[in-house]
Design an enzyme around this catalytic site. Structure first.
Site, PDB file in Angstrom:
ATOM      1  N   GLY A  54       0.832  -1.184   0.000  1.00  0.00           N
ATOM      2  CA  GLY A  54       0.000   0.000   0.000  1.00  0.00           C
ATOM      3  C   GLY A  54       0.870   1.238   0.000  1.00  0.00           C
ATOM      4  O   GLY A  54       2.035   1.195   0.403  1.00  0.00           O
ATOM      5  N   GLN A  59       2.438   9.934   1.757  1.00  0.00           N
ATOM      6  CA  GLN A  59       3.745   9.289   1.837  1.00  0.00           C
ATOM      7  C   GLN A  59       4.676   9.715   0.706  1.00  0.00           C
ATOM      8  O   GLN A  59       5.871   9.469   0.793  1.00  0.00           O
ATOM      9  CB  GLN A  59       3.603   7.770   1.822  1.00  0.00           C
ATOM     10  N   CYS A  97       5.972  -0.129   7.448  1.00  0.00           N
ATOM     11  CA  CYS A  97       5.536   1.018   6.665  1.00  0.00           C
ATOM     12  C   CYS A  97       6.703   1.536   5.838  1.00  0.00           C
ATOM     13  O   CYS A  97       7.830   1.618   6.347  1.00  0.00           O
ATOM     14  CB  CYS A  97       5.019   2.110   7.608  1.00  0.00           C
ATOM     15  N   LEU A  98       6.432   1.894   4.590  1.00  0.00           N
ATOM     16  CA  LEU A  98       7.487   2.431   3.736  1.00  0.00           C
ATOM     17  C   LEU A  98       8.062   3.722   4.312  1.00  0.00           C
ATOM     18  O   LEU A  98       9.213   4.051   4.050  1.00  0.00           O
ATOM     19  CB  LEU A  98       6.957   2.673   2.317  1.00  0.00           C
ATOM     20  N   HIS A 139      -4.589   0.676   7.545  1.00  0.00           N
ATOM     21  CA  HIS A 139      -3.247   1.250   7.653  1.00  0.00           C
ATOM     22  C   HIS A 139      -3.118   2.465   6.727  1.00  0.00           C
ATOM     23  O   HIS A 139      -2.673   3.535   7.139  1.00  0.00           O
ATOM     24  CB  HIS A 139      -2.202   0.183   7.301  1.00  0.00           C
ATOM     25  N   GLU A 140      -3.518   2.298   5.471  1.00  0.00           N
ATOM     26  CA  GLU A 140      -3.400   3.393   4.498  1.00  0.00           C
ATOM     27  C   GLU A 140      -4.384   4.517   4.805  1.00  0.00           C
ATOM     28  O   GLU A 140      -4.056   5.697   4.664  1.00  0.00           O
ATOM     29  CB  GLU A 140      -3.597   2.869   3.071  1.00  0.00           C
ATOM     30  N   HIS A 143      -3.029   6.971   7.239  1.00  0.00           N
ATOM     31  CA  HIS A 143      -2.093   7.948   6.660  1.00  0.00           C
ATOM     32  C   HIS A 143      -2.814   9.220   6.215  1.00  0.00           C
ATOM     33  O   HIS A 143      -2.253  10.318   6.290  1.00  0.00           O
ATOM     34  CB  HIS A 143      -1.356   7.362   5.451  1.00  0.00           C
TER      35      HIS A 143
END
Length: 181
Positions: A54, A59, A97-98, A139-140, A143
């Protein structure tokens, strides 16, 4: 790669890491779907290149309410999402997470969620997501409200990963000072 969005604003599609203020801002609703379409191919490439399941617009420095995900069923774009309903039951699962490279922790999430969102063309969809799909979506979605998975951890759990968080913050400072941001 540099992409020009509304009003000739230049955006470089690069994953932002912990410490970047855009990650803590509440993103704005998407009203111009051409903005999403302009960046979609680079967005998709970035997500897969970084080995993510994702990627949310904040991000990569874009404070708009959209993200992409791939729960094993293919690439999906989610614009202006809403969580309409959720289970009472929660489950714990490991997340990373990225924007927090190398940091992982167990996070509690709803087992299922009923969601409504728009596609990149503006069409509305409603879905029931369970297990892994529900976890990625939550999760996304977080953000878009400036929430990171570490915000779901207890103080004790955050202490356990404090060194990794410090390392990520130091990395952010180096890239910021190096003008790579």
């Amino acid at each position: 790669m540099k992409i020009y969005l509304k009003n000739w604003r230049e955006v470089t599609v690069k994953v932002r890491i912990l410490g970047d203020p855009v990650l803590r801002k509440k993103a704005k609703e998407v009203t111009d779907f051409n903005e999403v379409k302009k960046i979609l191919e680079e967005f998709k490439t970035t997500m897969y290149t970084e080995d993510g399941v994702g990627l949310a617009a904040p991000q990569v420095g874009i404070s708009l309410r959209f993200f992409a995900m791939d729960d094993g069923k293919g690439f999906k774009v989610v614009v202006n999402p809403q969580i309409l309903e959720h289970s009472n039951e929660k489950e714990v699962g490991e997340e990373g997470c990225l924007s927090l490279p190398g940091v992982f922790a167990d996070v509690e999430r709803y087992k299922w969620i009923r969601v409504k969102y728009q596609t990149e063309n503006g069409d509305w969809k409603e879905e029931l997501l369970e297990d892994y799909s529900a976890r990625i979506f939550q999760h996304e979605y977080d953000h878009l409200d400036g929430v990171l998975f570490i915000d779901h951890l207890s103080a004790n759990e955050r202490k356990k990963i404090a060194l990794e968080l410090k390392r990520v913050m130091e990395e952010y400072k180096k890239t910021k000072e190096g003008k790579e941001v």
